[in-house]
Design a protein around this motif. Sequence first.
Motif, mmCIF file in Angstrom:
data_model
loop_
_atom_site.group_PDB
_atom_site.id
_atom_site.type_symbol
_atom_site.label_atom_id
_atom_site.label_comp_id
_atom_site.label_asym_id
_atom_site.label_seq_id
_atom_site.Cartn_x
_atom_site.Cartn_y
_atom_site.Cartn_z
ATOM 1 N N THR A 1 0.832 -1.200 0.000
ATOM 2 C CA THR A 1 0.000 0.000 0.000
ATOM 3 C C THR A 1 0.870 1.256 0.000
ATOM 4 O OG1 THR A 1 -1.785 -1.126 1.163
ATOM 5 C CG2 THR A 1 -1.770 1.269 1.271
ATOM 6 N N ALA A 2 1.941 1.241 0.794
ATOM 7 C CA ALA A 2 2.842 2.392 0.847
ATOM 8 C C ALA A 2 3.550 2.599 -0.492
ATOM 9 C CB ALA A 2 3.857 2.202 1.963
ATOM 10 N N LEU A 3 3.909 1.511 -1.170
ATOM 11 C CA LEU A 3 4.510 1.634 -2.492
ATOM 12 C C LEU A 3 3.530 2.285 -3.465
ATOM 13 C CD1 LEU A 3 6.254 -1.866 -2.724
ATOM 14 C CD2 LEU A 3 7.433 0.350 -2.759
ATOM 15 N N GLY A 4 2.278 1.844 -3.408
ATOM 16 C CA GLY A 4 1.276 2.439 -4.274
ATOM 17 C C GLY A 4 1.040 3.905 -3.963
ATOM 18 N N ALA A 5 1.026 4.243 -2.674
ATOM 19 C CA ALA A 5 0.801 5.638 -2.272
ATOM 20 C C ALA A 5 1.916 6.546 -2.764
ATOM 21 C CB ALA A 5 0.695 5.722 -0.751
ATOM 22 N N ASN A 6 3.112 5.985 -2.942
ATOM 23 C CA ASN A 6 4.238 6.765 -3.444
ATOM 24 C C ASN A 6 4.362 6.708 -4.962
ATOM 25 O OD1 ASN A 6 6.330 7.841 -1.162
ATOM 26 N ND2 ASN A 6 5.176 6.077 -0.417
ATOM 27 N N ASP A 7 3.343 6.142 -5.604
ATOM 28 C CA ASP A 7 3.343 6.028 -7.065
ATOM 29 C C ASP A 7 4.618 5.333 -7.550
ATOM 30 O OD1 ASP A 7 2.397 6.281 -9.647
ATOM 31 O OD2 ASP A 7 3.152 8.329 -9.915
ATOM 32 N N ALA A 8 4.964 4.220 -6.882
ATOM 33 C CA ALA A 8 6.169 3.481 -7.241
ATOM 34 C C ALA A 8 6.069 2.951 -8.668
ATOM 35 C CB ALA A 8 6.383 2.323 -6.270
ATOM 36 N N HIS A 9 7.172 3.026 -9.386
ATOM 37 C CA HIS A 9 7.219 2.498 -10.747
ATOM 38 C C HIS A 9 7.493 1.005 -10.691
ATOM 39 C CE1 HIS A 9 9.259 1.392 -14.567
ATOM 40 N NE2 HIS A 9 8.285 2.126 -15.070
ATOM 41 N N LEU A 10 6.661 0.218 -11.361
ATOM 42 C CA LEU A 10 6.808 -1.236 -11.388
ATOM 43 C C LEU A 10 7.546 -1.630 -12.659
ATOM 44 C CD1 LEU A 10 3.264 -2.317 -10.123
ATOM 45 C CD2 LEU A 10 5.352 -1.869 -8.801
ATOM 46 N N ALA A 11 8.738 -2.192 -12.474
ATOM 47 C CA ALA A 11 9.639 -2.470 -13.590
ATOM 48 C C ALA A 11 9.666 -3.952 -13.929
ATOM 49 C CB ALA A 11 11.052 -1.996 -13.240
ATOM 50 N N PRO A 12 9.980 -4.291 -15.186
ATOM 51 C CA PRO A 12 10.032 -5.707 -15.581
ATOM 52 C C PRO A 12 11.324 -6.405 -15.200
ATOM 53 C CG PRO A 12 10.478 -4.315 -17.471
ATOM 54 C CD PRO A 12 10.134 -3.391 -16.337
ATOM 55 N N ASN A 13 12.374 -5.645 -14.869
ATOM 56 C CA ASN A 13 13.654 -6.263 -14.547
ATOM 57 C C ASN A 13 14.518 -5.318 -13.728
ATOM 58 O OD1 ASN A 13 15.054 -4.513 -16.548
ATOM 59 N ND2 ASN A 13 13.947 -5.775 -18.023
ATOM 60 N N THR A 14 15.591 -5.876 -13.166
ATOM 61 C CA THR A 14 16.490 -5.082 -12.327
ATOM 62 C C THR A 14 17.226 -4.019 -13.132
ATOM 63 O OG1 THR A 14 16.810 -6.779 -10.625
ATOM 64 C CG2 THR A 14 18.583 -5.213 -10.907
ATOM 65 N N ARG A 15 17.589 -4.326 -14.360
ATOM 66 C CA ARG A 15 18.324 -3.350 -15.176
ATOM 67 C C ARG A 15 17.520 -2.067 -15.352
ATOM 68 N NH1 ARG A 15 22.418 -2.570 -18.647
ATOM 69 N NH2 ARG A 15 23.260 -4.622 -18.229
ATOM 70 N N THR A 16 16.228 -2.179 -15.600
ATOM 71 C CA THR A 16 15.399 -0.987 -15.754
ATOM 72 C C THR A 16 15.421 -0.149 -14.488
ATOM 73 O OG1 THR A 16 13.949 -2.110 -17.332
ATOM 74 C CG2 THR A 16 13.055 -0.182 -16.216
ATOM 75 N N MET A 17 15.384 -0.802 -13.331
ATOM 76 C CA MET A 17 15.436 -0.076 -12.065
ATOM 77 C C MET A 17 16.772 0.634 -11.898
ATOM 78 S SD MET A 17 13.487 -2.521 -9.310
ATOM 79 C CE MET A 17 13.607 -4.191 -9.911
ATOM 80 N N LEU A 18 17.863 -0.055 -12.214
ATOM 81 C CA LEU A 18 19.196 0.527 -12.057
ATOM 82 C C LEU A 18 19.404 1.695 -13.013
ATOM 83 C CD1 LEU A 18 21.229 -2.775 -11.669
ATOM 84 C CD2 LEU A 18 20.834 -1.064 -9.891
ATOM 85 N N GLU A 19 18.936 1.557 -14.229
ATOM 86 C CA GLU A 19 19.057 2.661 -15.178
ATOM 87 C C GLU A 19 18.300 3.885 -14.677
ATOM 88 O OE1 GLU A 19 17.589 0.944 -18.756
ATOM 89 O OE2 GLU A 19 19.524 0.054 -19.325
ATOM 90 N N GLY A 20 17.107 3.665 -14.117
ATOM 91 C CA GLY A 20 16.330 4.776 -13.582
ATOM 92 C C GLY A 20 17.005 5.447 -12.398
ATOM 93 N N LEU A 21 17.677 4.652 -11.569
ATOM 94 C CA LEU A 21 18.407 5.214 -10.434
ATOM 95 C C LEU A 21 19.573 6.079 -10.919
ATOM 96 C CD1 LEU A 21 18.454 2.117 -8.069
ATOM 97 C CD2 LEU A 21 17.397 4.308 -7.542
ATOM 98 N N SER A 22 20.334 5.588 -11.879
ATOM 99 C CA SER A 22 21.474 6.347 -12.377
ATOM 100 C C SER A 22 21.040 7.613 -13.103
ATOM 101 C CB SER A 22 22.329 5.476 -13.306
ATOM 102 O OG SER A 22 23.095 4.553 -12.571
ATOM 103 N N GLU A 23 19.920 7.544 -13.792
ATOM 104 C CA GLU A 23 19.430 8.714 -14.525
ATOM 105 C C GLU A 23 18.736 9.724 -13.627
ATOM 106 O OE1 GLU A 23 16.958 6.887 -17.436
ATOM 107 O OE2 GLU A 23 18.655 5.992 -18.529
#
Length: 347
Positions: free
Chosen positions: A189-211
């Motif tokens: 619920t807290a993830l949803g409240a923060n509008d968390a982005h749901l990614a298909p893989n770890t690489r997408t998450m890491l790229e978003g962090l670096s960018e």
Amino acid sequence: MQRVWVVALLIGGSLASLPSLAVTPLVVEAALDRQVVAPLLATFEQAHPGIELSYRDRSTLEVDRLVVAADPPPDVVISSAMPWQMNRINQGYAQRLDSELANEWPEWAKWRNEVFGFTFEPIVMAYRLDLARHMLPPHTHADLQRLLETQRDTLQGRVTTYSPSESGIGYTLFQQDARYTERFWDLVTALGANDAHLAPNTRTMLEGLSEGRYWLGYNLLGSYAMVWAQEHPEVIVQVPQDYALVVMRTGFIHRDAPNPRAAQAFMNFLLSRDGQRVLAAQTPLFSVRPDIIGPYTAQRLRDQVGDRLYPIPLNASVLAFVDPQRRQAFMARWAREFDRSWREGDQ
């Protein structure tokens, strides 16, 4: 004179017409980033010049689909989505590996000598240095939930985690979290409240962090995150201190493998001292064998984290995760909890 004629004929260019040494193809369908596993593949190819390796890196769900749909089928199947792998084994898509290495492999890291866990990878959190300038980074799951609930204005849209519908490993990790965290659904619920982005893989998450699009990532594959952080100092990797899930990449030989001998050679290499030594020294995939020394071994990880490591079991119990009714129920509740904050906000 006849011998001279033969030598002259060969020197004269007739070698090109002679048949070349036979090369055996080997097709590996894998949910394992080629960049991370490259040292292992290179060592195998060097040790087996008579095998032409075709390594195909795909998502966990795509690999699972190809177990059934590929024509011809792959020789070896590798994935971190352990329940999906076990399900295919249960359906009879694997053949036994009855080698000395297979027989001696730890019981907790294999099932029926058909599927073998050959890595030992922690699941981690990762964050940008920007986060540390605004708040104390999370070290536990409780820390994470507290930040999501108290720093919503700052973290809105800046958190990412797996999509359980797009990723087999993501779905598996959330199922495991629900076992070990009493307030798991509050976390969703807290993830949803923060509008968390749901990614298909770890690489997408890491790229978003670096960018800079995200400041905080949850439930990333530690192997990928550690490699990424070495070249991206703005990303910090944190192994949770309350408990850390561990996944194993599992591999099996397809029952209809077109090249079974090459497949056996590859699987035996993954279990061998040579293969495991490469995992421990040149990759962050963490070797399983207890007789291997290096920066990335299961024993070293246990020494660092202690009894807070929770490996996902490689046994029939994980088959429940892919039961259609259980999956449907879990995904329905995920949708309710993840979207609940928006519904409450509209009231």
